[in-house]
Design a protein around this motif. Structure first.
Motif, short mmCIF file in Angstrom:
data_model
loop_
_atom_site.label_atom_id
_atom_site.label_comp_id
_atom_site.label_asym_id
_atom_site.label_seq_id
_atom_site.Cartn_x
_atom_site.Cartn_y
_atom_site.Cartn_z
N ALA A 85 0.84 -1.20 0.00
CA ALA A 85 0.00 0.00 0.00
C ALA A 85 0.87 1.24 0.00
CB ALA A 85 -0.91 -0.01 1.22
N ILE A 86 0.47 2.22 -0.81
CA ILE A 86 1.26 3.44 -0.96
C ILE A 86 0.38 4.66 -0.73
CG2 ILE A 86 2.69 4.82 -2.53
CD1 ILE A 86 3.34 2.21 -4.04
N ASP A 87 0.87 5.56 0.12
CA ASP A 87 0.30 6.89 0.28
C ASP A 87 1.26 7.82 -0.45
OD1 ASP A 87 -1.17 9.14 1.16
OD2 ASP A 87 0.15 9.35 2.90
N PRO A 88 0.93 8.19 -1.70
CA PRO A 88 1.89 8.92 -2.52
C PRO A 88 2.02 10.39 -2.16
CG PRO A 88 -0.17 8.69 -3.69
CD PRO A 88 -0.33 7.94 -2.39
N GLY A 89 3.20 10.90 -2.42
CA GLY A 89 3.47 12.32 -2.25
C GLY A 89 4.27 12.82 -3.43
N ASN A 90 4.47 14.11 -3.50
CA ASN A 90 5.19 14.66 -4.64
C ASN A 90 6.70 14.43 -4.57
OD1 ASN A 90 5.25 16.53 -2.45
ND2 ASN A 90 5.86 18.15 -3.85
N VAL B 226 -2.76 -2.55 -10.40
CA VAL B 226 -2.79 -1.57 -9.32
C VAL B 226 -4.23 -1.15 -9.12
CG1 VAL B 226 -2.16 0.81 -8.69
CG2 VAL B 226 -0.46 -0.70 -9.75
N THR B 227 -4.64 -1.07 -7.87
CA THR B 227 -5.98 -0.59 -7.55
C THR B 227 -5.85 0.74 -6.83
OG1 THR B 227 -6.77 -2.85 -7.31
CG2 THR B 227 -8.12 -1.12 -6.31
N TYR B 228 -6.63 1.70 -7.30
CA TYR B 228 -6.65 3.00 -6.64
C TYR B 228 -7.67 2.97 -5.51
CZ TYR B 228 -4.19 4.86 -10.75
OH TYR B 228 -3.28 5.11 -11.73
N ILE B 229 -7.27 3.52 -4.39
CA ILE B 229 -8.15 3.66 -3.23
C ILE B 229 -8.30 5.16 -2.99
CG2 ILE B 229 -8.43 3.22 -0.77
CD1 ILE B 229 -8.61 0.67 -2.47
N TYR B 230 -9.53 5.61 -2.96
CA TYR B 230 -9.79 7.03 -2.73
C TYR B 230 -9.94 7.31 -1.24
CZ TYR B 230 -10.32 7.42 -7.73
OH TYR B 230 -10.07 7.39 -9.08
N GLY C 107 1.18 7.76 -11.37
CA GLY C 107 1.28 7.14 -12.69
C GLY C 107 2.57 6.37 -12.88
N ARG C 108 3.67 6.88 -12.36
CA ARG C 108 4.95 6.18 -12.47
C ARG C 108 4.95 4.87 -11.68
NH1 ARG C 108 10.18 9.55 -11.81
NH2 ARG C 108 10.96 7.83 -13.08
N PHE C 109 4.33 4.90 -10.47
CA PHE C 109 4.23 3.67 -9.69
C PHE C 109 3.37 2.64 -10.42
CE2 PHE C 109 4.55 6.54 -5.68
CZ PHE C 109 5.94 6.53 -5.74
N LYS C 110 2.25 3.10 -10.96
CA LYS C 110 1.34 2.19 -11.68
C LYS C 110 2.03 1.61 -12.92
CE LYS C 110 -3.11 1.64 -13.80
NZ LYS C 110 -4.44 2.10 -14.00
N GLU C 111 2.71 2.46 -13.66
CA GLU C 111 3.39 2.01 -14.87
C GLU C 111 4.43 0.93 -14.55
OE1 GLU C 111 5.40 4.19 -18.64
OE2 GLU C 111 6.20 4.76 -16.67
N MET C 112 5.17 1.13 -13.47
CA MET C 112 6.17 0.14 -13.10
C MET C 112 5.52 -1.21 -12.80
SD MET C 112 9.00 0.02 -10.15
CE MET C 112 10.22 0.68 -11.25
N SER D 191 1.12 -12.87 -6.54
CA SER D 191 0.37 -12.89 -5.28
C SER D 191 0.38 -11.52 -4.60
CB SER D 191 0.93 -13.95 -4.33
OG SER D 191 2.23 -13.60 -3.91
N LEU D 192 1.12 -10.57 -5.17
CA LEU D 192 1.19 -9.23 -4.59
C LEU D 192 0.04 -8.38 -5.09
CD1 LEU D 192 2.90 -7.22 -2.89
CD2 LEU D 192 4.02 -6.56 -5.03
N HIS D 193 -0.67 -7.76 -4.16
CA HIS D 193 -1.72 -6.80 -4.48
C HIS D 193 -1.14 -5.42 -4.22
CE1 HIS D 193 -4.94 -9.86 -4.53
NE2 HIS D 193 -4.15 -10.45 -3.65
N ILE D 194 -1.34 -4.49 -5.16
CA ILE D 194 -0.82 -3.14 -4.99
C ILE D 194 -1.98 -2.16 -4.93
CG2 ILE D 194 0.62 -1.31 -5.97
CD1 ILE D 194 2.27 -3.57 -7.31
N ALA D 195 -2.02 -1.37 -3.86
CA ALA D 195 -3.06 -0.36 -3.68
C ALA D 195 -2.40 0.99 -3.47
CB ALA D 195 -3.93 -0.72 -2.48
N ILE D 196 -2.87 1.98 -4.21
CA ILE D 196 -2.31 3.33 -4.12
C ILE D 196 -3.44 4.31 -3.87
CG2 ILE D 196 -1.04 5.14 -5.32
CD1 ILE D 196 0.23 2.96 -7.08
N GLU D 197 -3.23 5.20 -2.90
CA GLU D 197 -4.24 6.23 -2.69
C GLU D 197 -4.25 7.16 -3.90
OE1 GLU D 197 -5.42 8.21 1.23
OE2 GLU D 197 -4.16 9.72 0.23
N MET D 198 -5.44 7.42 -4.40
CA MET D 198 -5.60 8.25 -5.60
C MET D 198 -6.14 9.62 -5.23
SD MET D 198 -5.08 8.52 -8.66
CE MET D 198 -5.57 9.08 -10.26
#
Length: 167
Positions: free
Chosen positions: A4-9, A88-92, A75-80, A48-55
């Motif tokens: 799980a990722i809480d992205p920042g700039n 990748v699943t976005y979580i709002y 977008g860069r995390f998702k592209e990778m 088996s890895l699930h990736i969730a990123i706050e959108m």
């Protein structure tokens, strides 16, 4: 496993949760290091890895440049991940608030308290424990809490009931 990722700039919070939602790796790193950590976990856990990123979501208010730079990193995390055929699943944020607090008015402190109540109830020091006796949330800081909330919300919305961790 959920990453799980809480992205920042510039920096992002990241938490790797096991099948019992226990945080096993976490930190806040600059975004290039987060990309390396993402790649390492993709190679280690594969499909088996699930990736969730706050959108980011628009609520009608003006935003600054840092929000747009955060969107680029998302977008860069998702592209990778997608280069390795990992979805990748976005979580709002609204989903986190409703899932964990049942209120759109919830603030960060409410989310943190909901996580403590769920995973470390009746424990001192917000479930962090001590260096000698680390608790469930040992080492957690602001962005790490938020990344963990992303992972738990992802689990509750997409995996609960699939035999992953049906308590």
């Amino acid at each position: 496993m959920i990453l799980a990722i809480d992205p920042g700039n510039i920096e992002s919070g990241i938490v790797l949760l096991d099948n019992n939602l226990k945080p096993i790796e976490y930190g806040k790193w600059n975004n290039e290091n987060v990309r390396q950590e993402l790649r390492r976990n993709i190679f280690k856990y594969g499909y088996s890895l699930h990736i969730a990123i706050e959108m980011i979501a628009s609520y009608g208010m003006a935003v600054g440049q840092s929000v747009f730079e955060t969107c680029i990193w998302i977008g860069r995390f998702k592209e990778m991940a997608e280069q390795y055929n990992i979805n990748v699943t976005y979580i709002y944020r609204k989903d986190e608030k409703m899932n964990l607090c049942n209120s759109m008015k919830a603030k960060d402190s409410n989310i943190v308290q909901a996580l403590i109540d769920r995973f470390a109830p009746n424990t001192p020091n917000k479930g962090k424990g001590t260096k000698k006796e680390p608790g469930w949330f040992y080492g957690f800081k602001k962005d790490i809490w938020q990344a963990y909330a992303v992972g738990v919300t992802y689990y509750d919305m997409y995996l609960k009931g699939d035999g992953v961790n049906d308590d």
